[in-house]
Design an enzyme around this catalytic site. Structure first.
Site, PDB file in Angstrom:
ATOM      1  CE  LYS A   4      -1.910   1.962   4.026  1.00  0.00           C
ATOM      2  NZ  LYS A   4      -1.897   3.147   3.952  1.00  0.00           N
ATOM      3  CG  ASN A   5       2.935   2.651   3.091  1.00  0.00           C
ATOM      4  OD1 ASN A   5       1.945   2.816   3.422  1.00  0.00           O
ATOM      5  ND2 ASN A   5       2.955   3.033   4.600  1.00  0.00           N
ATOM      6  NE  ARG A  20       0.646  12.310   7.726  1.00  0.00           N
ATOM      7  CZ  ARG A  20       0.423  13.828   8.094  1.00  0.00           C
ATOM      8  NH1 ARG A  20      -0.317  14.524   8.494  1.00  0.00           N
ATOM      9  NH2 ARG A  20       1.920  14.692   7.815  1.00  0.00           N
ATOM     10  CB  CYS A  22      -3.712  12.371  11.806  1.00  0.00           C
ATOM     11  SG  CYS A  22      -3.225  10.674  11.747  1.00  0.00           S
ATOM     12  NE  ARG A  76       0.592  10.407  10.243  1.00  0.00           N
ATOM     13  CZ  ARG A  76       0.092   9.531   9.697  1.00  0.00           C
ATOM     14  NH1 ARG A  76      -1.082   8.974   9.544  1.00  0.00           N
ATOM     15  NH2 ARG A  76       0.756   9.106   8.412  1.00  0.00           N
ATOM     16  CB  VAL A 134      14.225   9.691   8.689  1.00  0.00           C
ATOM     17  CG1 VAL A 134      13.204   9.301   7.904  1.00  0.00           C
ATOM     18  CG2 VAL A 134      15.644   9.636   8.666  1.00  0.00           C
ATOM     19  CB  VAL A 164       7.965   7.977   4.603  1.00  0.00           C
ATOM     20  CG1 VAL A 164       7.406   6.652   3.362  1.00  0.00           C
ATOM     21  CG2 VAL A 164       8.765   7.352   5.246  1.00  0.00           C
ATOM     22  CG  ASP A 217       3.213   1.660   9.456  1.00  0.00           C
ATOM     23  OD1 ASP A 217       2.943   2.029   9.899  1.00  0.00           O
ATOM     24  OD2 ASP A 217       3.643   1.761   8.119  1.00  0.00           O
ATOM     25  CB  ILE A 227       7.534   6.456  14.216  1.00  0.00           C
ATOM     26  CG1 ILE A 227       9.075   5.831  14.086  1.00  0.00           C
ATOM     27  CG2 ILE A 227       7.963   7.816  12.967  1.00  0.00           C
ATOM     28  CD1 ILE A 227      10.289   6.776  13.450  1.00  0.00           C
ATOM     29  NE  ARG A 269      -7.473   4.488   5.845  1.00  0.00           N
ATOM     30  CZ  ARG A 269      -5.996   4.900   6.690  1.00  0.00           C
ATOM     31  NH1 ARG A 269      -5.817   4.598   8.223  1.00  0.00           N
ATOM     32  NH2 ARG A 269      -4.494   5.135   6.173  1.00  0.00           N
TER      33      ARG A 269
HETATM   34  C1  UD1 Z   1       4.605   6.971   6.694  1.00  0.00           C
HETATM   35  C2  UD1 Z   1       3.495   5.753   6.085  1.00  0.00           C
HETATM   36  C3  UD1 Z   1       3.124   5.179   7.409  1.00  0.00           C
HETATM   37  C4  UD1 Z   1       4.283   5.075   8.779  1.00  0.00           C
HETATM   38  C5  UD1 Z   1       5.197   6.278   8.441  1.00  0.00           C
HETATM   39  C6  UD1 Z   1       6.919   6.175   9.382  1.00  0.00           C
HETATM   40  C7  UD1 Z   1       2.915   6.406   4.142  1.00  0.00           C
HETATM   41  C8  UD1 Z   1       1.315   6.166   3.027  1.00  0.00           C
HETATM   42  N1  UD1 Z   1       2.124   6.178   5.665  1.00  0.00           N
HETATM   43  O1  UD1 Z   1       3.703   8.873   6.649  1.00  0.00           O
HETATM   44  O2  UD1 Z   1       2.679   3.913   7.558  1.00  0.00           O
HETATM   45  O3  UD1 Z   1       4.312   4.825   9.508  1.00  0.00           O
HETATM   46  O4  UD1 Z   1       5.184   6.848   7.112  1.00  0.00           O
HETATM   47  O5  UD1 Z   1       7.158   5.115   8.972  1.00  0.00           O
HETATM   48  O6  UD1 Z   1       3.451   5.875   2.946  1.00  0.00           O
HETATM   49  N2  UD1 Z   1       6.536  14.899  10.602  1.00  0.00           N
HETATM   50  C9  UD1 Z   1       7.243  15.803  11.058  1.00  0.00           C
HETATM   51  N3  UD1 Z   1       6.566  16.587   9.795  1.00  0.00           N
HETATM   52  C10 UD1 Z   1       6.342  16.517   8.440  1.00  0.00           C
HETATM   53  C11 UD1 Z   1       6.524  15.180   7.458  1.00  0.00           C
HETATM   54  C12 UD1 Z   1       7.087  14.168   8.967  1.00  0.00           C
HETATM   55  O7  UD1 Z   1       8.065  16.146  12.000  1.00  0.00           O
HETATM   56  O8  UD1 Z   1       6.557  17.691   7.450  1.00  0.00           O
HETATM   57  C13 UD1 Z   1       7.378  14.175  11.926  1.00  0.00           C
HETATM   58  C14 UD1 Z   1       5.723  13.144  11.466  1.00  0.00           C
HETATM   59  O9  UD1 Z   1       4.778  13.586  12.691  1.00  0.00           O
HETATM   60  C15 UD1 Z   1       6.417  11.906  12.275  1.00  0.00           C
HETATM   61  C16 UD1 Z   1       7.652  11.459  11.736  1.00  0.00           C
HETATM   62  O10 UD1 Z   1       8.442  12.808  10.825  1.00  0.00           O
HETATM   63  O11 UD1 Z   1       6.462  11.942  13.502  1.00  0.00           O
HETATM   64  C17 UD1 Z   1       7.394  10.288  10.366  1.00  0.00           C
HETATM   65  O12 UD1 Z   1       6.489  10.998   9.739  1.00  0.00           O
HETATM   66  P1  UD1 Z   1       6.582  10.925   8.521  1.00  0.00           P
HETATM   67  O13 UD1 Z   1       7.748   9.754   7.736  1.00  0.00           O
HETATM   68  O14 UD1 Z   1       6.224  11.351   6.823  1.00  0.00           O
HETATM   69  O15 UD1 Z   1       5.236   9.997   8.268  1.00  0.00           O
HETATM   70  P2  UD1 Z   1       4.053   9.331   6.415  1.00  0.00           P
HETATM   71  O16 UD1 Z   1       4.788  10.081   5.574  1.00  0.00           O
HETATM   72  O17 UD1 Z   1       2.655  10.389   7.037  1.00  0.00           O
END
Ligand code: UD1
Length: 429
Positions: free
Chosen positions: A22-23, A102, A126, A131, A172, A174, A316, A338, A408
């Site tokens: 999915k991701n 999201r 969320c 997030r 970091v 994603v 996850d 995380i 989902r």
């Molecule tokens: C993606 C995955 C999710 C997984 C997560 C971490 C998808 C659809 N979702 O979510 O399943 O749990 O990676 O491996 O692929 N953060 C900030 N500022 C930002 C962006 C992120 O502070 O602009 C923080 C977030 O709050 C969190 C951390 O960074 O604490 C990691 O988030 P992120 O890796 O961005 O997660 P997602 O991409 O939302």
């Protein structure tokens, strides 16, 4: 609203096919916005999030065709999606759609890169923490986009196009890596992304972008180098297997003391989780088709784990591991590094008889001899599946409500587990 009913106590044996991730599927679909030609994605999972993103992209003008069935097809075979964004008719992603998923925020980078403008709703709160999206926006600003916010929307503008830059992510992420990477492929000159996420799904996106004509190097490392190109073209790409689904079923098998082959799984995508399962006394062996997971008679040994970005233990799989450790012989600890507030499953597991205490970001799980079935509530995707794992070994009946969360991210979960001997059914209503 559908629910899932499980009667616990059966060992899982047989084969479970692993679906496309999915991701990876979500950012790959979004990448279709970067070209007017057709992007064909194979091994696509049949999931609610994938369908919803198809609708969201359709709103921007993307035509989506899903390949039909072929005679003799395995029902679990992934689908073929053809996506064509010949004309982008709308650069706005409205709140009603973005708030439901999201990952749809990731249309921002590709839209501003190709169209010079985008208006995308902020994703909003969320269930697993605040997030924020600040790092997405800082990354796009560094590429020259002008960013403002108004009425809950992010407005990005780069009428003369984006320009390559060196961007170092302070932590970091994603999502921001996906978003900024998709923008940078069409920027003028070189972009370097330092401290980029190196999750396999980021690598899958980058590999697909290269097949579309992008010039990205450093795939699989924390530093991505992107030489911008004028335009991308169509390509065909197969989505990589879902490592979270793999790890989830591995934990379910371990929970029931079963013996199952996970067909199509790739161990290298989740080695840290498989190593932890090994420490817990689970046998993991490679097979021609994937991975065999077995726990024949051995007890579950407790473990101490911290979640971390790839290649560390994935957040996850945190809830699923916690469900397994509820039945360990001894006390385990799990620290979630995380996401804040990603412990909603704890109270539900406790309803099934688990002994778990929380202290900030750390959970202490004291193994118990028996879990007992009860009605429970799914609160998010990974939390819900942890309740399925617990339910498989709980005495009597567990009914999990609000299973739309499961749909989902887990394709036909009740069928996949049911074929291996679980007593599990979907109650519609
Ligand atoms: C993606 C995955 C999710 C997984 C997560 C971490 C998808 C659809 N979702 O979510 O399943 O749990 O990676 O491996 O692929 N953060 C900030 N500022 C930002 C962006 C992120 O502070 O602009 C923080 C977030 O709050 C969190 C951390 O960074 O604490 C990691 O988030 P992120 O890796 O961005 O997660 P997602 O991409 O939302």
């Amino acid at each position: 609203m559908d629910s899932i009913r499980i009667v616990g106590g059966n060992r899982l044996t047989g084969t479970i096919p692993v679906s496309g991730a999915k991701n990876a599927a979500l950012p790959l679909m979004t990448a279709s916005l970067l070209t007017g030609e057709t992007l064909t994605l194979e091994n696509m999972p049949a999931l609610a999030d994938v369908k919803l993103l198809g609708d969201i992209l359709g709103n921007h003008g993307v035509d989506l065709t899903v390949g039909g069935k072929r005679s003799g097809d395995d029902p679990y075979r992934g689908k073929r999606f053809s996506l064509c964004a010949r004309d982008i008719v709308d650069t706005t992603a409205p709140y009603e759609l973005v708030s439901r998923m999201r990952a749809s925020f990731w249309v921002l980078g590709p839209l501003v890169a190709r169209m010079g403008e985008a208006k995308v709703s902020m994703p909003g709160g969320c269930a697993i923490g605040t997030r924020p999206v600040d790092l997405h926006l800082k990354g796009l600003e560094a590429l020259g986009a002008e960013i403002s916010t108004d009425g809950g929307y992010v407005l990005a503008s780069a009428p003369k196009g984006l320009t390559g830059a060196r961007i170092s992510f302070p932590s970091v992420t994603v999502g921001a890596t996906h978003n900024v990477l998709m923008a940078a492929v069409l920027a003028r000159g070189e972009t370097i992304l330092d401290n980029a996420a190196c999750e396999p799904e980021v690598g899958d996106l980058a590999t697909c972008l290269n097949a579309m004509g992008a010039q990205i190097s450093g795939i699989g490392t924390r530093t991505l180098r992107i030489e911008g190109v004028k335009e991308l073209h169509g390509a065909t790409h197969a989505v990589l297997p879902d490592r979270i689904e793999t790890g989830t079923y591995a934990m379910a098998v371990a929970m029931t003391g079963g013996d199952v082959e996970l067909a199509g799984a790739r161990a290298d995508l989740l080695q840290s989780a498989l190593d932890i399962l090994g420490d817990a006394g689970v046998e993991i062996t490679p097979t021609n088709k994937g991975i065999r997971v077995a726990r024949n008679g051995a007890s579950i040994r407790p473990v101490n784990v911290e979640t971390a970005p790839f290649p560390g233990f994935p957040t996850d799989l945190q809830a699923q591991l916690m469900a397994l450790m509820c039945r360990a012989e001894g006390t385990s600890t799990i620290r979630e590094t995380i996401f804040e507030n990603r412990f909603m499953h704890v109270q539900e597991l406790v309803r099934l008889g688990a002994d778990i205490s929380l202290d900030g970001d750390k959970a202490t799980i004291r193994g118990v001899d028996t879990l007992k079935g009860a009605p429970v509530m799914a609160t998010d995707l990974r939390a819900s599946v942890s309740l399925v794992i617990a339910g498989l070994m709980a005495e009597g009946e567990t009914v999990i409500n609000r299973v739309y969360h499961l749909d989902r991210g887990f394709e036909r979960i009740e069928e996949k587990l049911g074929r291996c001997g679980a007593k599990i059914e979907r109650l519609t209503g």
